[in-house]
Design an enzyme around this catalytic site. Structure first.
Site, PDB file in Angstrom:
ATOM      1  N   LYS A 193      20.774  40.544  61.370  1.00 32.55           N
ATOM      2  CA  LYS A 193      19.485  40.210  60.736  1.00 32.55           C
ATOM      3  C   LYS A 193      18.598  41.449  60.617  1.00 32.55           C
ATOM      4  O   LYS A 193      18.029  41.714  59.570  1.00 32.55           O
ATOM      5  CB  LYS A 193      18.745  39.122  61.552  1.00 32.55           C
ATOM      6  CG  LYS A 193      19.531  37.821  61.696  1.00 32.55           C
ATOM      7  CD  LYS A 193      18.705  36.757  62.378  1.00 32.55           C
ATOM      8  CE  LYS A 193      18.385  37.059  63.831  1.00 32.55           C
ATOM      9  NZ  LYS A 193      19.514  36.938  64.766  1.00 32.55           N
ATOM     10  N   ARG A 268      12.783  30.022  66.198  1.00 33.41           N
ATOM     11  CA  ARG A 268      13.995  29.766  66.992  1.00 33.41           C
ATOM     12  C   ARG A 268      14.003  28.359  67.557  1.00 33.41           C
ATOM     13  O   ARG A 268      14.986  27.963  68.185  1.00 33.41           O
ATOM     14  CB  ARG A 268      14.083  30.771  68.132  1.00 33.41           C
ATOM     15  CG  ARG A 268      14.921  32.030  67.811  1.00 33.41           C
ATOM     16  CD  ARG A 268      14.780  32.987  68.981  1.00 33.41           C
ATOM     17  NE  ARG A 268      15.897  33.855  69.217  1.00 33.41           N
ATOM     18  CZ  ARG A 268      15.928  35.141  68.887  1.00 33.41           C
ATOM     19  NH1 ARG A 268      14.941  35.668  68.216  1.00 33.41           N
ATOM     20  NH2 ARG A 268      16.965  35.896  69.221  1.00 33.41           N
ATOM     21  N   ARG A 307      26.897  47.545  70.200  1.00 33.30           N
ATOM     22  CA  ARG A 307      25.504  47.990  70.025  1.00 33.30           C
ATOM     23  C   ARG A 307      24.897  48.397  71.371  1.00 33.30           C
ATOM     24  O   ARG A 307      24.115  49.332  71.458  1.00 33.30           O
ATOM     25  CB  ARG A 307      24.680  46.855  69.395  1.00 33.30           C
ATOM     26  CG  ARG A 307      23.266  47.258  69.066  1.00 33.30           C
ATOM     27  CD  ARG A 307      22.525  46.198  68.269  1.00 33.30           C
ATOM     28  NE  ARG A 307      22.062  45.101  69.096  1.00 33.30           N
ATOM     29  CZ  ARG A 307      21.428  44.022  68.622  1.00 33.30           C
ATOM     30  NH1 ARG A 307      21.220  43.896  67.315  1.00 33.30           N
ATOM     31  NH2 ARG A 307      21.022  43.070  69.427  1.00 33.30           N
ATOM     32  N   ARG A 313      19.391  48.307  75.099  1.00 30.69           N
ATOM     33  CA  ARG A 313      18.902  46.951  75.393  1.00 30.69           C
ATOM     34  C   ARG A 313      19.694  46.344  76.537  1.00 30.69           C
ATOM     35  O   ARG A 313      20.914  46.223  76.451  1.00 30.69           O
ATOM     36  CB  ARG A 313      19.012  46.065  74.143  1.00 30.69           C
ATOM     37  CG  ARG A 313      17.905  46.300  73.151  1.00 30.69           C
ATOM     38  CD  ARG A 313      18.080  45.465  71.904  1.00 30.69           C
ATOM     39  NE  ARG A 313      18.131  44.023  72.147  1.00 30.69           N
ATOM     40  CZ  ARG A 313      18.084  43.110  71.189  1.00 30.69           C
ATOM     41  NH1 ARG A 313      17.956  43.484  69.923  1.00 30.69           N
ATOM     42  NH2 ARG A 313      18.149  41.829  71.481  1.00 30.69           N
ATOM     43  N   ARG A 325      22.751  34.264  75.331  1.00 34.77           N
ATOM     44  CA  ARG A 325      21.910  34.302  74.126  1.00 34.77           C
ATOM     45  C   ARG A 325      22.552  33.465  73.021  1.00 34.77           C
ATOM     46  O   ARG A 325      21.860  32.757  72.280  1.00 34.77           O
ATOM     47  CB  ARG A 325      21.724  35.742  73.646  1.00 34.77           C
ATOM     48  CG  ARG A 325      20.753  36.521  74.540  1.00 34.77           C
ATOM     49  CD  ARG A 325      20.896  38.013  74.352  1.00 34.77           C
ATOM     50  NE  ARG A 325      20.588  38.483  73.018  1.00 34.77           N
ATOM     51  CZ  ARG A 325      20.968  39.668  72.540  1.00 34.77           C
ATOM     52  NH1 ARG A 325      21.698  40.489  73.278  1.00 34.77           N
ATOM     53  NH2 ARG A 325      20.643  40.015  71.318  1.00 34.77           N
TER      54      ARG A 325
HETATM   55  P1  AMP Z   1      16.268  39.394  69.238  1.00 38.00           P
HETATM   56  O1  AMP Z   1      15.868  40.818  69.138  1.00 38.00           O
HETATM   57  O2  AMP Z   1      15.834  38.593  68.050  1.00 38.00           O
HETATM   58  O3  AMP Z   1      17.732  39.209  69.595  1.00 38.00           O
HETATM   59  O4  AMP Z   1      15.433  38.781  70.465  1.00 38.00           O
HETATM   60  C1  AMP Z   1      15.607  39.255  71.792  1.00 38.00           C
HETATM   61  C2  AMP Z   1      14.961  38.306  72.773  1.00 38.00           C
HETATM   62  O5  AMP Z   1      13.569  38.195  72.516  1.00 38.00           O
HETATM   63  C3  AMP Z   1      15.490  36.881  72.735  1.00 38.00           C
HETATM   64  O6  AMP Z   1      16.659  36.718  73.479  1.00 38.00           O
HETATM   65  C4  AMP Z   1      14.304  36.141  73.351  1.00 38.00           C
HETATM   66  O7  AMP Z   1      14.261  36.300  74.749  1.00 38.00           O
HETATM   67  C5  AMP Z   1      13.118  36.877  72.781  1.00 38.00           C
HETATM   68  N1  AMP Z   1      12.693  36.270  71.479  1.00 38.00           N
HETATM   69  C6  AMP Z   1      12.706  36.854  70.262  1.00 38.00           C
HETATM   70  N2  AMP Z   1      12.262  36.002  69.311  1.00 38.00           N
HETATM   71  C7  AMP Z   1      11.980  34.862  69.943  1.00 38.00           C
HETATM   72  C8  AMP Z   1      11.505  33.601  69.515  1.00 38.00           C
HETATM   73  N3  AMP Z   1      11.253  33.333  68.215  1.00 38.00           N
HETATM   74  N4  AMP Z   1      11.309  32.630  70.450  1.00 38.00           N
HETATM   75  C9  AMP Z   1      11.541  32.868  71.732  1.00 38.00           C
HETATM   76  N5  AMP Z   1      12.035  34.013  72.209  1.00 38.00           N
HETATM   77  C10 AMP Z   1      12.240  35.021  71.333  1.00 38.00           C
END
Ligand code: AMP
Length: 369
Positions: A193, A268, A307, A313, A325
């Site tokens: 994404k 989400r 990654r 990360r 996740r």
């Molecule tokens: P991402 O970079 O989108 O993979 O997000 C990394 C982490 O950020 C996720 O595993 C969640 O812990 C938190 N996070 C990101 N976006 C959301 C969201 N819309 N709702 C809740 N947690 C989020």
């Protein structure tokens, strides 16, 4: 949404809220006037519905009459007030309450005061159902105000746009004409994404908001929000809805003039999807599409571990956190496919292949919007 002539209007104040407001005004005015029998004077045309509902709720004897003034031409309040029907009875010694549907610039009120200058009434009071403080340019005292509203053009409940809309039982507000394109880029962690959003935002001149990136930025800067989010993110769990929604709202507000947004990692959950719809609605806009990158789980795990070697990360480094996740995604997030599919806004795209190919597939869907 309704269309009157060339313009679109969206619901603004419900009938029940108008009724409650009038009930309150009728009570307040009757208490103030005690045993007086007032003469209520409605200003035509706009006030006819308000006056009718008001006097039905007024708990004591009263008289009702109208004067007819014209001030609006199209959308603008003009300085030039025409007196079309004046007073038709002697009001000397009487307590008069003007009932206005709306006071904005206050020009009509000037004419009302001119009409009553030589009438020798005992008291002249002004009551208005709606009041736009930002537009008001006069000093006349408003004795009773039903609701203060922002300086936006409204129709319904007696108020018109070039003759139409007076019959609507509730109030509608003019929709702004700025058109945005808003896309939810969807898919499990590792679907690509972020990578794709970076291409698409340039191509379509959209603002990219990644909630994950915003959280990581806050963690890096050790903000309160960052500290709060960190404990969830480190385990691969979702940050609580309200925290995430508030943050997302603030990010959208920071980009008030945007052509549109690519939401990446948001929504989400169902609560987040509803909050996003509400936010877009407030902006007279909407989510146009959810475009989902479809990738199978084993490829996701492989991509994320890869990654993790360079991203720094924590949640990319450990296979069990990665799998958590993905599990969170299927447990809480994947249901959103149905949310958008029910609105005919879901578009699935194969997320396996080289980056350019996938951008091409996504663009094809966006170009159709
Ligand atoms: P991402 O970079 O989108 O993979 O997000 C990394 C982490 O950020 C996720 O595993 C969640 O812990 C938190 N996070 C990101 N976006 C959301 C969201 N819309 N709702 C809740 N947690 C989020």
């Amino acid at each position: 949404m309704i269309k009157l002539h060339d313009l679109e209007f969206k619901p603004f104040i419900e009938q029940s809220a108008i009724e409650a407001c009038i009930e309150r005004m009728a009570h307040e005015i009757s208490m103030d006037l005690s045993d007086e029998v007032p003469v209520f004077i409605g200003i035509l045309n706009g006030s006819f519905m308000f006056v009718s509902d008001f006097v039905k709720k007024y708990p004591k004897p009263c008289e009702v009459t109208f004067i007819k003034l014209a001030s609006y031409e199209g959308l603008k309040s003009t300085e030039d007030i025409h007196r079309l029907i004046g007073l038709t009875q002697d009001l000397s010694g009487r307590t008069v309450v003007i009932l206005e549907d709306i006071i904005d610039s206050g020009n009509t009120l000037g004419e009302v005061y001119r009409i009553f200058k030589n009438e020798n009434v005992k008291a002249l009071k002004i009551a208005t159902l709606f009041f736009k403080p930002e537009a008001y340019k006069k000093d006349y005292k408003l004795h009773y105000v039903g609701m203060e509203i922002p300086n936006k053009f409204i129709v319904g409940y007696g108020l018109d746009y070039d003759g139409l809309g007076r019959d609507l039982p509730e109030i509608y507000q003019l929709k702004s004409t700025q058109h945005m394109t808003n896309i939810v880029l969807f898919g499990p962690p590792g679907a690509g994404k972020g990578t794709q959003a970076n291409y698409l935002k340039e191509k379509y001149n959209l603002v990219h908001i990644s909630t994950g990136d915003v959280f990581r930025f806050n963690i890096k800067n050790e903000t309160a929000l960052g500290m709060l989010a960190k404990s969830y993110m480190d385990k691969g769990e979702l940050v609580p809805d309200q925290v995430t929604i508030d943050m997302l709202n603030a990010e959208v507000e920071k980009n008030a003039g945007a052509n549109g947004f690519i939401f990446d990692g948001f929504p989400r959950t169902n609560a987040q999807a509803e909050a996003l719809d509400n936010l877009m609605n407030e902006k007279d806009s909407q989510i146009d599409a959810m475009i989902a990158l479809e990738v199978n789980d084993e490829i996701l795990v492989k991509r994320l571990l890869e990654r993790g070697k360079t991203s720094g990360r924590k949640d990319d480094a450990d296979e069990s956190i990665i799998r958590n996740r993905i599990t969170e995604y299927y447990k809480k997030t994947a249901v959103l496919k149905e949310y958008y599919a029910a609105q005919n806004k879901y578009y699935g795209v194969d997320g396996v292949g080289n980056i350019d190919e996938i951008t091409e597939r996504l663009s094809k869907e966006i170009d159709k919007l």
